[in-house]
Design a protein around this motif. Structure first.
Motif, PDB file in Angstrom:
ATOM      1  N   ILE A  71       0.839  -1.202   0.000  1.00  0.00           N
ATOM      2  CA  ILE A  71       0.000   0.000   0.000  1.00  0.00           C
ATOM      3  C   ILE A  71       0.870   1.247   0.000  1.00  0.00           C
ATOM      4  CG2 ILE A  71      -1.641   1.353   1.378  1.00  0.00           C
ATOM      5  CD1 ILE A  71      -2.797  -1.376   2.329  1.00  0.00           C
ATOM      6  N   ALA A  72       1.946   1.211   0.778  1.00  0.00           N
ATOM      7  CA  ALA A  72       2.863   2.355   0.825  1.00  0.00           C
ATOM      8  C   ALA A  72       3.515   2.597  -0.533  1.00  0.00           C
ATOM      9  CB  ALA A  72       3.931   2.130   1.892  1.00  0.00           C
ATOM     10  N   ILE A  73       3.856   1.528  -1.245  1.00  0.00           N
ATOM     11  CA  ILE A  73       4.390   1.683  -2.602  1.00  0.00           C
ATOM     12  C   ILE A  73       3.333   2.335  -3.485  1.00  0.00           C
ATOM     13  CG2 ILE A  73       5.077   0.416  -4.689  1.00  0.00           C
ATOM     14  CD1 ILE A  73       7.311   0.555  -2.689  1.00  0.00           C
ATOM     15  N   GLY A  74       2.094   1.873  -3.350  1.00  0.00           N
ATOM     16  CA  GLY A  74       1.016   2.366  -4.200  1.00  0.00           C
ATOM     17  C   GLY A  74       0.729   3.847  -4.040  1.00  0.00           C
ATOM     18  N   ILE A  75       0.689   4.323  -2.803  1.00  0.00           N
ATOM     19  CA  ILE A  75       0.309   5.720  -2.590  1.00  0.00           C
ATOM     20  C   ILE A  75       1.509   6.648  -2.429  1.00  0.00           C
ATOM     21  CG2 ILE A  75      -1.893   5.036  -1.573  1.00  0.00           C
ATOM     22  CD1 ILE A  75      -0.810   5.751   1.177  1.00  0.00           C
ATOM     23  N   GLY A  76       2.710   6.079  -2.254  1.00  0.00           N
ATOM     24  CA  GLY A  76       3.872   6.918  -2.008  1.00  0.00           C
ATOM     25  C   GLY A  76       4.896   6.982  -3.116  1.00  0.00           C
ATOM     26  N   TRP A  77       4.812   6.077  -4.110  1.00  0.00           N
ATOM     27  CA  TRP A  77       5.828   5.986  -5.145  1.00  0.00           C
ATOM     28  C   TRP A  77       6.049   7.329  -5.835  1.00  0.00           C
ATOM     29  CZ3 TRP A  77       9.205   2.227  -6.098  1.00  0.00           C
ATOM     30  CH2 TRP A  77       9.928   2.279  -7.285  1.00  0.00           C
ATOM     31  N   PRO A  78       7.310   7.714  -6.118  1.00  0.00           N
ATOM     32  CA  PRO A  78       8.532   6.920  -6.101  1.00  0.00           C
ATOM     33  C   PRO A  78       9.273   6.973  -4.776  1.00  0.00           C
ATOM     34  CG  PRO A  78       8.997   9.021  -7.093  1.00  0.00           C
ATOM     35  CD  PRO A  78       7.537   9.036  -6.749  1.00  0.00           C
ATOM     36  N   GLU A  79       8.718   7.650  -3.790  1.00  0.00           N
ATOM     37  CA  GLU A  79       9.357   7.681  -2.479  1.00  0.00           C
ATOM     38  C   GLU A  79       8.907   6.474  -1.657  1.00  0.00           C
ATOM     39  OE1 GLU A  79       8.143  11.448  -0.933  1.00  0.00           O
ATOM     40  OE2 GLU A  79       9.808  12.513  -1.889  1.00  0.00           O
ATOM     41  N   ARG A  80       9.794   5.983  -0.815  1.00  0.00           N
ATOM     42  CA  ARG A  80       9.446   4.898   0.103  1.00  0.00           C
ATOM     43  C   ARG A  80       9.093   5.481   1.463  1.00  0.00           C
ATOM     44  NH1 ARG A  80      10.549  -0.316  -1.641  1.00  0.00           N
ATOM     45  NH2 ARG A  80      11.663  -0.396  -3.636  1.00  0.00           N
ATOM     46  N   VAL A  81       8.131   4.845   2.104  1.00  0.00           N
ATOM     47  CA  VAL A  81       7.652   5.316   3.399  1.00  0.00           C
ATOM     48  C   VAL A  81       8.398   4.566   4.498  1.00  0.00           C
ATOM     49  CG1 VAL A  81       5.652   5.579   4.898  1.00  0.00           C
ATOM     50  CG2 VAL A  81       5.388   5.778   2.405  1.00  0.00           C
ATOM     51  N   PRO A  82       9.203   5.249   5.312  1.00  0.00           N
ATOM     52  CA  PRO A  82       9.982   4.570   6.355  1.00  0.00           C
ATOM     53  C   PRO A  82       9.071   3.773   7.297  1.00  0.00           C
ATOM     54  CG  PRO A  82      10.743   6.824   6.101  1.00  0.00           C
ATOM     55  CD  PRO A  82       9.492   6.703   5.289  1.00  0.00           C
ATOM     56  N   ASP A  83       9.500   2.525   7.579  1.00  0.00           N
ATOM     57  CA  ASP A  83       8.801   1.664   8.537  1.00  0.00           C
ATOM     58  C   ASP A  83       7.329   1.458   8.175  1.00  0.00           C
ATOM     59  OD1 ASP A  83      11.131   1.395  10.180  1.00  0.00           O
ATOM     60  OD2 ASP A  83      10.723   3.393  10.985  1.00  0.00           O
ATOM     61  N   ALA A  84       7.044   1.420   6.884  1.00  0.00           N
ATOM     62  CA  ALA A  84       5.660   1.173   6.457  1.00  0.00           C
ATOM     63  C   ALA A  84       5.171  -0.190   6.956  1.00  0.00           C
ATOM     64  CB  ALA A  84       5.564   1.239   4.941  1.00  0.00           C
ATOM     65  N   ALA A  85       6.065  -1.151   6.982  1.00  0.00           N
ATOM     66  CA  ALA A  85       5.725  -2.501   7.416  1.00  0.00           C
ATOM     67  C   ALA A  85       6.946  -3.111   8.099  1.00  0.00           C
ATOM     68  CB  ALA A  85       5.302  -3.349   6.224  1.00  0.00           C
ATOM     69  N   PRO A  86       6.762  -4.210   8.831  1.00  0.00           N
ATOM     70  CA  PRO A  86       7.903  -4.841   9.523  1.00  0.00           C
ATOM     71  C   PRO A  86       8.952  -5.365   8.545  1.00  0.00           C
ATOM     72  CG  PRO A  86       5.792  -5.652  10.369  1.00  0.00           C
ATOM     73  CD  PRO A  86       5.485  -4.877   9.132  1.00  0.00           C
ATOM     74  N   ALA A  87      10.183  -5.407   9.000  1.00  0.00           N
ATOM     75  CA  ALA A  87      11.280  -5.987   8.225  1.00  0.00           C
ATOM     76  C   ALA A  87      11.674  -7.331   8.851  1.00  0.00           C
ATOM     77  CB  ALA A  87      12.481  -5.040   8.215  1.00  0.00           C
ATOM     78  N   PHE A  88      12.489  -8.089   8.151  1.00  0.00           N
ATOM     79  CA  PHE A  88      12.945  -9.374   8.674  1.00  0.00           C
ATOM     80  C   PHE A  88      13.958  -9.181   9.808  1.00  0.00           C
ATOM     81  CE2 PHE A  88      11.802 -10.877   4.339  1.00  0.00           C
ATOM     82  CZ  PHE A  88      10.876 -11.834   4.726  1.00  0.00           C
TER      83      PHE A  88
END
Length: 420
Positions: A292-309
């Motif tokens: 969702i963050a890619i969809g509404i924020g592209w081409p910028e990435r939204v920090p901590d939009a979702a958990p990382a590994f």
């Protein structure tokens, strides 16, 4: 295969970021995609502002709460009879003297909202009813964050005719993954798209072992929390068939170069294999807020939009070939995708009717695809025809009626056999 930019999403196209916050309209705000999008917006108020919300009308209290918390300009609801309850819910939340948001109502409300003044429209509506809002957003020149795969499936040529290069950003986790991985090369470099599937709750079962599964069984997805229709589509792997068609339309890759592989952990969301033998995978823990963050924020990435590994913890990632006998939906989807015209609309509409019948206990699990296959087989060959919106609507109406009729016949036959 041409190396010219796709008329749809192309990760190489860079948008000029909007000054200040990006205005977003959320369609299907009370559903799974919508609620997660709103969570993302509320955590990033400096990046996004929601100006409009739409919903079917089944959860007016939640819709009113969202509208109040986000201070939106407009709320759209499909069920006109819910307007009094929605207005009352809004009044209970807004202070004395505060202006309530504008309310749009009726079957065309979401379509009207999709064309409103904003930067991005997130279409999180479920089902082919999302086609009209998709077309409206594109025609109005909005960036379309597309989670409603059905609108692309049933109206592919219509959508592609309206979309400017880069105007659509895919929100499905699989297509958001392909979108990002494709940035590593040109389309001429691509050998294969590999779409991953969790396998759903029935991975590893044979077709015979699927005969007696219940709606409760089918709704128990091992990885994702989704609405009932999408969850059942995941159990039948119809969703993966739709995603194969979607990948073909989005990236102009031939069907014979789009593969489905079962990946139970749902960590790798899809992969791109390039001509030099390299395969690039996009991987995150299962969480739709990333796409969702890619969809509404592209081409910028939204920090901590979702958990990382957490790479300090051991984990195992598995991949298996698709069992096409137990899950024939992907093969049937390829077939209707190659036919084109109204065939994908027939496939999708018949499936929606069969899923409803299954959830209501009127059709067995295997009967979903058996019935869809029969409906598709009866539909006339439409190759070479130009597509119009009336064509789509007519084909859907026919497919729904025929699917209901075949489901009734199957239920009557099953009842008679049980009594014999």
């Amino acid at each position: 295969m041409s190396d010219s930019p796709s008329p749809l999403a192309d990760p190489h196209i860079v948008f000029d970021p909007a000054e200040g916050r990006r205005d977003v309209v959320v369609l299907g705000s009370t559903g799974s995609i919508g609620t997660q999008a709103i969570d993302l917006v509320l955590r990033n108020p400096d990046r996004f502002r929601v100006t409009g919300l739409s919903a079917a009308g089944g959860r007016v209290e939640l819709l009113a709460e969202q509208a109040h918390r986000l201070r939106v300009r407009t709320v759209a609801v499909a069920r006109e009879e819910t307007v009094p309850a929605l207005r009352e819910a809004l009044r209970s939340l807004y202070g004395t003297g505060e202006t309530l948001p504008e309310i749009l109502a009726g079957t065309g409300a979401a379509t009207e909202l999709a064309a409103s003044d904003c930067h991005t429209v997130l279409n999180g509506i479920t089902g082919s009813i999302g086609l009209a809002p998709t077309l409206a957003a594109l025609e109005a020149g909005r960036t379309l964050a597309l989670a409603n795969k059905e609108s692309l499936i049933v109206g592919g040529p219509l959508v592609k005719a309206l979309a400017e290069p880069g105007q659509i950003i895919p929100v499905d986790s699989e297509h958001a993954a392909l979108f990002q991985a494709l940035a590593a090369g040109t389309r001429a470099d691509v050998r294969k798209l590999v779409v991953t599937a969790s396998g759903g709750p029935f991975r590893g079962r044979t077709k015979a072992e699927l005969a007696d599964v219940t709606p409760k069984d089918a709704l128990a997805h091992p990885t994702w929390a989704m609405g009932p229709v999408i969850t059942v589509n995941s159990a039948t792997l119809v969703n993966k068939g739709l995603e194969v068609i979607e990948a073909h339309l989005l990236y102009d890759i031939p069907f014979d170069r789009i593969e489905v592989v079962v990946h139970p952990q749902s960590y790798v969301h899809s992969m791109v294999e390039f001509e030099d033998g390299s395969t690039l995978a996009q991987a995150t823990p299962p969480d739709m807020r990333g796409p969702i963050a890619i969809g509404i924020g592209w081409p910028e990435r939204v920090p901590d939009a979702a958990p990382a590994f957490d790479w300090s913890t051991a984990s195992t990632w598995e991949f298996f070939p698709l069992d096409t006998e137990a899950f024939p939906s992907v093969g049937l989807a390829r077939h209707v995708g190659e036919l084109g015209g109204t065939a994908p609309a027939v496939f999708n509409a018949a499936n929606e009717e069969c899923v409803d019948a299954f959830l209501a206990g009127r059709l067995p699990f295997n009967g979903i695809m058996d019935t869809v296959t029969a409906v598709v087989g009866e539909h006339p060959d439409v190759r070479g025809t130009s597509l119009t919106v009336p064509d789509v609507l007519e084909a859907e109406t026919w497919a729904r009626a025929r699917a209901r009729e075949l489901a009734r016949q199957a239920a009557t036959k099953a009842t008679a056999e049980a009594r014999a």
